[in-house]
Design a protein around this motif. Structure first.
Motif, mmCIF file in Angstrom:
data_model
loop_
_atom_site.group_PDB
_atom_site.id
_atom_site.type_symbol
_atom_site.label_atom_id
_atom_site.label_comp_id
_atom_site.label_asym_id
_atom_site.label_seq_id
_atom_site.Cartn_x
_atom_site.Cartn_y
_atom_site.Cartn_z
ATOM 1 N N GLU A 62 0.787 -1.228 0.000
ATOM 2 C CA GLU A 62 0.000 0.000 0.000
ATOM 3 C C GLU A 62 0.821 1.281 0.000
ATOM 4 O OE1 GLU A 62 -2.687 -0.801 -0.974
ATOM 5 O OE2 GLU A 62 -3.236 -2.650 -0.020
ATOM 6 N N SER A 63 1.805 1.424 0.900
ATOM 7 C CA SER A 63 2.539 2.684 0.977
ATOM 8 C C SER A 63 3.929 2.453 1.555
ATOM 9 C CB SER A 63 1.776 3.673 1.873
ATOM 10 O OG SER A 63 2.493 4.881 2.028
ATOM 11 N N MET A 72 -4.262 4.415 7.058
ATOM 12 C CA MET A 72 -5.065 3.432 6.319
ATOM 13 C C MET A 72 -5.531 2.293 7.221
ATOM 14 S SD MET A 72 -3.392 2.881 2.567
ATOM 15 C CE MET A 72 -1.711 3.456 2.658
ATOM 16 N N MET A 100 -1.041 1.800 -3.304
ATOM 17 C CA MET A 100 -2.045 2.821 -3.568
ATOM 18 C C MET A 100 -1.459 4.207 -3.324
ATOM 19 S SD MET A 100 -5.766 3.530 -1.802
ATOM 20 C CE MET A 100 -5.956 1.815 -1.464
ATOM 21 N N LEU A 103 -4.150 9.202 -1.539
ATOM 22 C CA LEU A 103 -5.079 9.340 -0.421
ATOM 23 C C LEU A 103 -5.242 10.814 -0.082
ATOM 24 C CD1 LEU A 103 -3.459 6.385 1.340
ATOM 25 C CD2 LEU A 103 -5.930 6.509 1.008
ATOM 26 N N PHE A 131 -5.992 6.022 -5.485
ATOM 27 C CA PHE A 131 -7.053 6.030 -4.482
ATOM 28 C C PHE A 131 -8.390 6.402 -5.098
ATOM 29 C CE2 PHE A 131 -9.652 8.657 -1.622
ATOM 30 C CZ PHE A 131 -10.089 7.651 -0.775
ATOM 31 N N THR A 143 -13.277 11.556 2.584
ATOM 32 C CA THR A 143 -13.076 12.363 1.375
ATOM 33 C C THR A 143 -14.215 13.362 1.225
ATOM 34 O OG1 THR A 143 -11.964 10.471 0.370
ATOM 35 C CG2 THR A 143 -12.636 12.227 -1.110
ATOM 36 N N HIS A 160 -9.938 2.434 -9.615
ATOM 37 C CA HIS A 160 -8.615 2.631 -9.040
ATOM 38 C C HIS A 160 -7.515 2.716 -10.112
ATOM 39 C CE1 HIS A 160 -9.113 -1.746 -9.229
ATOM 40 N NE2 HIS A 160 -7.822 -1.763 -9.455
#
Length: 189
Positions: A62-63, A72, A100, A103, A131, A143, A160
């Protein structure tokens, strides 16, 4: 090759070890793949999976930013990611990283940390996603609360992989698109 479609294939360690043992004892000589979370693999599981014919494992990194992983609500740290992917490499298991970017609270430093981590880890394949705040999710609400959802949004565009997605507050839409295109070019190789 048989692909087991289960996002947490190794969640139950005893099941995983029993499965691998049964597969080794069977007359089946097949390769297999699965998806799992890195925090639920260890040396014993990796060894058993390799001996039973696993050819690849997909997992969410993810990151490359501990702050983003925490936001997350991932039960991972960069240190854990490095430790667990080292095990996959130790057993010569191809592994695929889900990543991803974009964000709402991410910044350029976080995205660069992800790039640096991916370069260091060198997964077999990288699945880069942008995202997307899917309706009904916690991140959709976040969001929305940040005012990042446009009015009259074309819900058919929610994907995505849509380069028009821009839900990150700290990077302009143009800059973000350029960053994502650059990452696609770098990691698609």
């Amino acid at each position: 090759v048989v692909n087991f479609v289960d996002d947490t294939f190794t969640l139950d360690k005893n099941f995983t070890l029993d499965f691998c043992d049964a597969l080794k004892k069977s007359d089946l000589e097949m390769g297999w793949t699965c998806t799992t979370r890195l925090n639920v693999i260890d040396d014993e599981i990796c060894c058993a999976m390799k001996e039973s014919g696993v050819t690849s494992i997909s997992c969410g990194i993810e990151s490359g930013s501990n702050e983003m992983l925490k936001k997350m609500k991932k039960s991972l740290t960069i240190e854990t990611i490095k430790e667990k992917t080292h095990l996959l490499n130790k057993y010569d298991i191809d592994w695929h990283a889900f990543v991803m970017v974009g964000l709402p609270y991410e910044n350029l430093k976080d995205i660069n940390a992800t790039r640096i981590l991916l370069r260091e880890l060198k997964p077999t394949t990288i699945y880069l996603s942008i995202f997307t705040p899917y309706p009904g999710s916690v991140l959709f609400k976040e969001t929305e609360d940040l005012g990042m959802l446009p009015e009259n949004y074309n819900w058919g565009d929610f994907s995505h992989q849509n380069l028009n997605n821009h839900f990150v507050a700290n990077i302009s839409k143009e800059d973000f698109r350029e960053i994502v295109l650059d990452m696609f070019l770098e990691f698609d190789k």
